[in-house]
Design an enzyme around this catalytic site. Structure first.
Site, PDB file in Angstrom:
ATOM      1  N   SER A 112       3.420  -2.688   5.428  1.00  0.00           N
ATOM      2  CA  SER A 112       4.039  -4.006   5.544  1.00  0.00           C
ATOM      3  C   SER A 112       5.524  -3.932   5.876  1.00  0.00           C
ATOM      4  O   SER A 112       5.917  -3.387   6.892  1.00  0.00           O
ATOM      5  CB  SER A 112       3.789  -4.788   4.260  1.00  0.00           C
ATOM      6  OG  SER A 112       4.218  -6.106   4.405  1.00  0.00           O
ATOM      7  N   HIS A 113       6.352  -4.417   4.967  1.00  0.00           N
ATOM      8  CA  HIS A 113       7.794  -4.518   5.183  1.00  0.00           C
ATOM      9  C   HIS A 113       8.537  -3.265   4.729  1.00  0.00           C
ATOM     10  O   HIS A 113       9.760  -3.233   4.786  1.00  0.00           O
ATOM     11  CB  HIS A 113       8.300  -5.727   4.408  1.00  0.00           C
ATOM     12  CG  HIS A 113       7.818  -5.683   2.982  1.00  0.00           C
ATOM     13  ND1 HIS A 113       6.542  -6.027   2.635  1.00  0.00           N
ATOM     14  CD2 HIS A 113       8.419  -5.263   1.861  1.00  0.00           C
ATOM     15  CE1 HIS A 113       6.371  -5.842   1.342  1.00  0.00           C
ATOM     16  NE2 HIS A 113       7.490  -5.369   0.840  1.00  0.00           N
ATOM     17  N   ASP A 276       8.104  -9.291   9.659  1.00  0.00           N
ATOM     18  CA  ASP A 276       8.149  -7.956   9.060  1.00  0.00           C
ATOM     19  C   ASP A 276       7.329  -6.937   9.851  1.00  0.00           C
ATOM     20  O   ASP A 276       6.816  -7.241  10.934  1.00  0.00           O
ATOM     21  CB  ASP A 276       7.695  -8.007   7.592  1.00  0.00           C
ATOM     22  CG  ASP A 276       6.194  -8.150   7.456  1.00  0.00           C
ATOM     23  OD1 ASP A 276       5.565  -8.731   8.362  1.00  0.00           O
ATOM     24  OD2 ASP A 276       5.632  -7.669   6.448  1.00  0.00           O
ATOM     25  N   ASP A 278       4.312  -5.625   9.793  1.00  0.00           N
ATOM     26  CA  ASP A 278       2.959  -5.907  10.267  1.00  0.00           C
ATOM     27  C   ASP A 278       2.750  -7.372  10.631  1.00  0.00           C
ATOM     28  O   ASP A 278       1.617  -7.806  10.842  1.00  0.00           O
ATOM     29  CB  ASP A 278       1.935  -5.460   9.227  1.00  0.00           C
ATOM     30  CG  ASP A 278       2.113  -6.176   7.899  1.00  0.00           C
ATOM     31  OD1 ASP A 278       3.260  -6.543   7.575  1.00  0.00           O
ATOM     32  OD2 ASP A 278       1.118  -6.381   7.186  1.00  0.00           O
ATOM     33  N   ASP A 280       3.169 -10.335   9.029  1.00  0.00           N
ATOM     34  CA  ASP A 280       2.695 -11.430   8.187  1.00  0.00           C
ATOM     35  C   ASP A 280       3.828 -12.169   7.459  1.00  0.00           C
ATOM     36  O   ASP A 280       3.634 -13.280   6.985  1.00  0.00           O
ATOM     37  CB  ASP A 280       1.592 -10.972   7.205  1.00  0.00           C
ATOM     38  CG  ASP A 280       2.007  -9.795   6.345  1.00  0.00           C
ATOM     39  OD1 ASP A 280       3.140  -9.305   6.504  1.00  0.00           O
ATOM     40  OD2 ASP A 280       1.179  -9.369   5.511  1.00  0.00           O
ATOM     41  N   ARG A 281       5.026 -11.571   7.410  1.00  0.00           N
ATOM     42  CA  ARG A 281       6.144 -12.275   6.751  1.00  0.00           C
ATOM     43  C   ARG A 281       7.042 -12.950   7.772  1.00  0.00           C
ATOM     44  O   ARG A 281       7.149 -12.489   8.918  1.00  0.00           O
ATOM     45  CB  ARG A 281       7.008 -11.279   5.983  1.00  0.00           C
ATOM     46  CG  ARG A 281       6.311 -10.679   4.794  1.00  0.00           C
ATOM     47  CD  ARG A 281       7.282  -9.847   3.982  1.00  0.00           C
ATOM     48  NE  ARG A 281       6.612  -9.398   2.779  1.00  0.00           N
ATOM     49  CZ  ARG A 281       7.232  -8.986   1.684  1.00  0.00           C
ATOM     50  NH1 ARG A 281       8.548  -8.943   1.635  1.00  0.00           N
ATOM     51  NH2 ARG A 281       6.547  -8.618   0.626  1.00  0.00           N
ATOM     52  N   LYS A 375      -1.226 -14.088   5.419  1.00  0.00           N
ATOM     53  CA  LYS A 375      -0.074 -14.873   5.810  1.00  0.00           C
ATOM     54  C   LYS A 375       0.258 -14.551   7.267  1.00  0.00           C
ATOM     55  O   LYS A 375      -0.189 -13.527   7.789  1.00  0.00           O
ATOM     56  CB  LYS A 375       1.105 -14.610   4.882  1.00  0.00           C
ATOM     57  CG  LYS A 375       1.489 -13.170   4.744  1.00  0.00           C
ATOM     58  CD  LYS A 375       2.380 -12.984   3.505  1.00  0.00           C
ATOM     59  CE  LYS A 375       2.711 -11.531   3.293  1.00  0.00           C
ATOM     60  NZ  LYS A 375       2.485 -11.080   1.930  1.00  0.00           N
TER      61      LYS A 375
HETATM   62  C1  G1P Z   1       5.240  -8.129  -2.633  1.00  0.00           C
HETATM   63  C2  G1P Z   1       5.516  -9.606  -2.742  1.00  0.00           C
HETATM   64  C3  G1P Z   1       4.234 -10.382  -2.701  1.00  0.00           C
HETATM   65  C4  G1P Z   1       3.442 -10.032  -1.434  1.00  0.00           C
HETATM   66  C5  G1P Z   1       3.284  -8.536  -1.334  1.00  0.00           C
HETATM   67  C6  G1P Z   1       2.646  -8.131  -0.005  1.00  0.00           C
HETATM   68  O1  G1P Z   1       4.453  -7.700  -3.718  1.00  0.00           O
HETATM   69  O2  G1P Z   1       6.233  -9.902  -3.910  1.00  0.00           O
HETATM   70  O3  G1P Z   1       4.507 -11.751  -2.737  1.00  0.00           O
HETATM   71  O4  G1P Z   1       2.186 -10.633  -1.446  1.00  0.00           O
HETATM   72  O5  G1P Z   1       4.547  -7.888  -1.426  1.00  0.00           O
HETATM   73  O6  G1P Z   1       3.404  -8.551   1.092  1.00  0.00           O
HETATM   74  P1  G1P Z   1       5.057  -7.023  -5.048  1.00  0.00           P
HETATM   75  O7  G1P Z   1       5.856  -5.826  -4.592  1.00  0.00           O
HETATM   76  O8  G1P Z   1       5.965  -8.044  -5.658  1.00  0.00           O
HETATM   77  O9  G1P Z   1       3.879  -6.701  -5.885  1.00  0.00           O
HETATM   78 ZN    ZN Z   2       3.679  -7.542   5.791  1.00  0.00          ZN
END
Ligand code: G1P
Ligand code: ZN
Length: 539
Positions: A112-113, A276, A278, A280-281, A375
């Site tokens: 992801s991010h 981000d 991938d 989705d953000r 998302k």
């Molecule tokens: C974090 C974000 C959460 C999101 C997830 C995946 O998870 O807080 O809202 O769904 O990344 O993108 P966390 O690290 O808080 O468990």
């Molecule tokens: Zn992501």
């Protein structure tokens, strides 16, 4: 050509908030990916006749892991894989491909991010036929299987060419390489009024979209520049790179600094957005103006009538418990269903499938709707552009008018990173034990109305999940504590603060939240236990 290879378990293959996420170097250990994938296949059971979608955000190791997955899927009897060209597909596009093709699930290779590269992170997210990530009951079973694994199956052939579109046969399995952008663009065209958006850009509206050297570059160039007619160069950092060019591909005020500085400068565009790793953000910016994700969800929900796909009505709306309560007031005004779920997009899936909700969002820069089960960063950007096109108002005007109508939830998140897991776990359990004694207390004029763990009872499958601790105050203010489930090492404590005002609409969030921050630090004894007097990242 099908070989069975002996292996021994790794003990750390438990999925977190969104799939398995680890340091690249951990994932690159011998048989690490193989063990995890075989454990998923073993959990599913009979794979004959089944179709899966595979692709990733192009980060370091994407190319190697995807070859392993293809060869293992073939050896395990999967009928067909739909693979993004060159191994690329964004998380939202992947969800769409699963749903559109009635596939049995999919694997998105992404952390992801989180940063990528040999010293960054890698990950694998597993979705089922819902198009969303599997519920924890299933990931728990997979975890059990990872601890017992003794062998895996793989088709022993040279690497498969994923650069050309079309169909190939690998060890009796069909591999279809698809354009990862095409279906996604068609879906967006069915949701939004593209001709209205074309007119917006034709009239000289300016935008900067920061793809952060990650997967959305090609999607954004196709949609914003090629189809909607925004000038070339509107999308920056548009080429996906294995290490994201050193960027931390998380669209927030800290990591999307270049975009934020640009939008705060004299040269600012009318609209700024980032996605981000991938895709989705999303982060939404106006000229010299930032929209919190919680407000963005509330504003999107309030404006559903402006969008062709939603104008005839929406079911309801949901947010993660940690997200601000701004959208609850919109739900009340429109008399639609309202739900609070644990953190993690998978908790929205049942609500969408059962037609309880249409929109949902998280404070962590995630917004989306039931068009898919993840998302969707570009969807959120197109939604905002559509509101602007329909109203002729700026991002700032839209947001300020929203506050004037509903009041404002001042909201910030404070992350304490790199904590020892033992220290973090004890902080949370001690705080949980202390909550009953805080109930009803008045601290510096702030009256606590309830203090308890957040427990979610899923109305569809009846499962119950505990996620975080919440202290609520009589004036609507809230403190939410939880530990991150996406880190790849150590622990991160997240503290989410909210304070509502109907009349004080133009204040500094940090100033408004100062006193609650102090209460939050004291109640959990954060400085004493972690040695940190302030958060590492504030968003
Ligand atoms: C974090 C974000 C959460 C999101 C997830 C995946 O998870 O807080 O809202 O769904 O990344 O993108 P966390 O690290 O808080 O468990
Ligand atoms: Zn992501």
């Amino acid at each position: 050509m099908i070989k069975t290879i002996a292996t021994t378990p790794y003990d750390d293959q438990k999925m977190g908030t969104a799939g398995l996420r680890r340091k690249s170097k951990v994932v690159m250990q011998p048989n690490y990916v193989e063990n995890f994938m075989q454990s998923i296949f073993n959990t599913i059971g009979d794979l004959h006749g089944k179709t899966f979608v595979v692709g990733g955000d192009g980060r370091y190791y994407n190319d190697i892991a995807i070859q392993k997955i293809i060869k293992m899927a073939a050896a395990n009897g999967v009928a067909k894989l739909i693979v993004g060209q060159n191994g690329f597909i964004s998380t939202p596009a992947g969800s769409n491909v699963i749903l559109k093709n009635h596939a049995n699930g999919g694997f998105i290779l992404s952390a992801s991010h989180n940063p990528g590269g040999p010293n960054g992170d890698f990950g694998i997210k597993y979705s089922n036929e819902s198009g969303g990530q599997i519920p924890s009951q299933i990931s728990d079973k997979i975890y059990q299987n990872t601890k017992m694994i003794t062998e895996y199956k793989i088709c022993d052939i040279p690497d498969i060419d994923l650069s050309e579109l079309g169909v190939q046969n690998i060890c009796g399995m069909t591999v279809e390489v698809i354009d990862p952008v095409k279906d996604y663009v068609e879906m967006m065209q069915q949701i939004f009024d593209f001709s209205a958006l074309k007119k917006l850009f034709a009239a000289g509206f300016t935008m900067r979209f920061d793809a952060m050297n990650a997967v959305t570059g090609p999607y954004a160039v196709r949609i914003f520049e090629e189809i909607l007619g925004a000038p070339k160069g509107t999308v920056v950092h548009a080429s996906p790179l294995p290490d994201f060019g050193g960027l931390h591909p998380d669209p927030n005020l800290v990591y999307a600094k270049e975009l934020v500085d640009f939008m705060n400068s004299d040269k600012a565009a009318d609209f700024g957005a980032a996605n981000d790793g991938d895709g989705d953000r999303n982060m939404i910016l106006g000229r010299h103006f930032f929209v919190t994700p919680s407000d963005s969800l509330a504003i999107i929900t309030d404006n559903f009538q402006l969008i062709p796909a939603y104008k005839n009505g929406i079911y309801g709306v949901a947010k993660s418990a940690a997200t601000s309560t701004a959208v609850s007031r919109v739900a009340r005004a429109h008399d639609i269903g309202y739900y609070e779920v644990p953190t993690g997009w998978k908790y929205f899936v049942n609500l969408m499938d059962s037609k309880r909700i249409t929109f949902c969002g998280e404070e962590s820069f995630g917004t989306g709707s039931s068009h898919i089960r993840e998302k969707d960063g570009i969807w959120a950007v197109l939604f905002w552009l559509s509101i602007i096109a329909a109203t002729g108002k700026s991002v700032e005007q839209i947001t300020r008018e929203h506050w004037a109508k509903y009041g404002r939830s001042y909201y910030m998140r404070f992350d304490f990173e790199g904590l020892d897991t033992g220290v973090a776990d004890k902080l949370m359990s001690d705080l949980e034990n202390k909550l009953p004694s805080l109930n009803g207390k008045n601290i510096n004029g702030f009256q606590i109305s309830s203090a308890a763990p957040f427990i979610y009872n899923d109305p569809v499958d009846g499962s119950s999940t505990k996620n975080g601790l919440i202290i609520s105050f009589a004036d609507g203010s809230r403190i939410v504590y939880r530990l991150s489930g996406t880190g790849s090492s150590g622990a991160t404590l997240r503290v989410y603060l909210e304070r509502y005002s109907k009349t004080d609409l133009d204040n500094e969030p940090l100033k408004m939240l100062e006193e609650i921050l102090k209460i939050a630090m004291d109640a959990a004894e954060i400085p004493e236990r972690t040695g940190k007097h302030q958060a590492d990242v504030i968003t």
